[in-house]
Design an enzyme around this catalytic site. Sequence first.
Site, PDB file in Angstrom:
ATOM      1  N   ARG A 265       0.780  -1.384   0.088  1.00 46.67           N
ATOM      2  CA  ARG A 265      -0.052  -0.009   0.025  1.00 46.67           C
ATOM      3  C   ARG A 265       0.950   1.086  -0.128  1.00 46.67           C
ATOM      4  NH1 ARG A 265      -4.058  -3.231   3.795  1.00 46.67           N
ATOM      5  NH2 ARG A 265      -5.380  -4.020   1.942  1.00 46.67           N
ATOM      6  N   TYR A 403      -7.047  -2.193  -6.882  1.00 40.41           N
ATOM      7  CA  TYR A 403      -6.337  -2.995  -6.236  1.00 40.41           C
ATOM      8  C   TYR A 403      -5.313  -2.653  -4.938  1.00 40.41           C
ATOM      9  CZ  TYR A 403      -2.384  -1.833  -9.730  1.00 40.41           C
ATOM     10  OH  TYR A 403      -1.540  -1.145 -10.492  1.00 40.41           O
ATOM     11  N   GLU A 404      -4.688  -3.765  -4.217  1.00 41.82           N
ATOM     12  CA  GLU A 404      -4.281  -3.668  -2.939  1.00 41.82           C
ATOM     13  C   GLU A 404      -5.206  -3.342  -1.891  1.00 41.82           C
ATOM     14  OE1 GLU A 404      -0.851  -3.880  -2.202  1.00 41.82           O
ATOM     15  OE2 GLU A 404      -0.063  -4.018  -4.434  1.00 41.82           O
ATOM     16  N   GLY A 405      -6.416  -3.729  -1.962  1.00 38.43           N
ATOM     17  CA  GLY A 405      -7.282  -3.453  -0.928  1.00 38.43           C
ATOM     18  C   GLY A 405      -8.253  -2.196  -1.628  1.00 38.43           C
TER      19      GLY A 405
END
Length: 470
Positions: A265, A403-405
Amino acid sequence: MSDIIRGGQFLVKETKCEDIFTPEDFNEEQIMMRDSVIEFVDKELWPNKERFEKKDYALTEEVMRKAGELGYLSVAVPAAYGGMEMGFINTVLVCDYISGATGSFSTAFGAHTGIGTMPITLYGTEEQKQKYVPKLASGEWFGAYCLTEPGAGSDANSGKTKAVLSEDGTHYKITGGKMWISNAGFCNLFIVFARIEDDKNITGFIVENDPSNGISLGDEEHKLGIRSSSTRQVFFNETKVPVENMLAGRGEGFKIAMNALNVGRIKLAAACLEAQRRTISGAVQYANERVQFKTPISSFGAIQAKIAEMATNAYAGESATYRAAADIENRINIRVSEGNSHQEAELKGVEEFAIECSILKVAVSEDVQACTDEGIQIFGGMGFSEDAPMESAWRDARIARIYEGTNEINRMLSVGMLVKKAMKGHVDLLGPAMAVAEELMGIPSFDVPDYSELFAEEKEMIAKLKKVFL
Ligand SMILES: Cc1cc2nc3c(=O)[nH]c(=O)nc-3n(C[C@H](O)[C@H](O)[C@H](O)COP(=O)(O)OP(=O)(O)OC[C@H]3O[C@@H](n4cnc5c(N)ncnc54)[C@H](O)[C@@H]3O)c2cc1C
């Protein structure tokens, strides 16, 4: 040094400006690294932007290999496994500047160096690290990360992929389908998350990409942006994985997945910075050259306001990202000096600042989207054309919010983690919150504020914003 700020404390603790790292603090090595990465981007990526928009997956692989030859894939890898073992700030710096030309390369780079390699460097056994990391660090092999499934996206621990132990206990057979897997088309190794029996949590495995071992791929996904980033479904059909390829312990996969994402993140935030700088430079240049009403459009207040907003956000995002990177590096160094292995120190160092990592991911991914959007606006009709750089920058920026949460998940996570830290007594939210409540009940001050000190007014605004949060 031991008094350095803890994760989340920025809300309640004042930090002296000299304790905050900014890009102006880059040392000579960092400046050289930055310049060499910019040179690489200007030579290998920027001139090929058009090809990257035409789904040239081979080009992405080719440039990744060149990045490997120059050592850029190994900056975060310990020297014992063929890496450059650079500090956390340097790894953020490389990620920042290498990501400015095209999201296709930036995604391939992030998926390989981050979630494709890090689970092994951070959680692997000595044998796993010796066997796989040097190849990944040099770019001889590429990695991919298989967490998402058709039915398990944000709810990542709900995957249905199964790992069944063989009768002789020598290997697991993995069966299931993964979706949206970056680098799938050219990787040699997958980090795969699967469930053993009815375990509550998934387990991580290192799986070599061997089509004769029950592994098959879906077609390339046709995407809005990052068009030359390979994104495919990956199917495992009784894929045999030796027991020694399990990562950490049984049921530890969710923890691995989440910790890999913490690092991912802040790196994703970094990966959205250079795109903003290049967008702003392009927009300023165009605004100075484009004449309407016999006037360069850069003279119009409306255009200036856009550029000011773009620059403000880029500056704030850049400053906050490097501040957090240095906080993480300091925390890692403290842990190493206390006797932790580099592996443990990095895990704990990043985990400490997981709140900041989520906040940065959300903020900077939204900044780059807004920046490229205004970039298009400044270019007018030309901004909408594939012939100008703004169009692809805008399309590429969009994925960073997903993406990446997703940003929704990261917003919830940052608050959830903060509350947890407060409950554990790591961040004293209650004391300052009570003080704010008392202040609200009290008689307000009617003194004329003294703003003679540098940034006194700005500091007061920030203090007030923090009070609003509390
Ligand atoms: C180009 C691309 C590359 C990718 N690369 C990889 C990769 O290499 N490896 C990998 O494993 N995955 C990868 N992903 C998957 C990515 O991480 C997921 O798409 C992402 O986590 C979201 O999952 P989802 O798509 O299933 O959306 P969903 O989880 O179905 O979410 C849909 C919407 O609902 C919202 N939502 C979900 N739950 C909540 C909640 N509790 N509260 C509020 N809102 C909620 C989400 O924020 C989103 O807006 C990639 C995806 C893309 C598009």
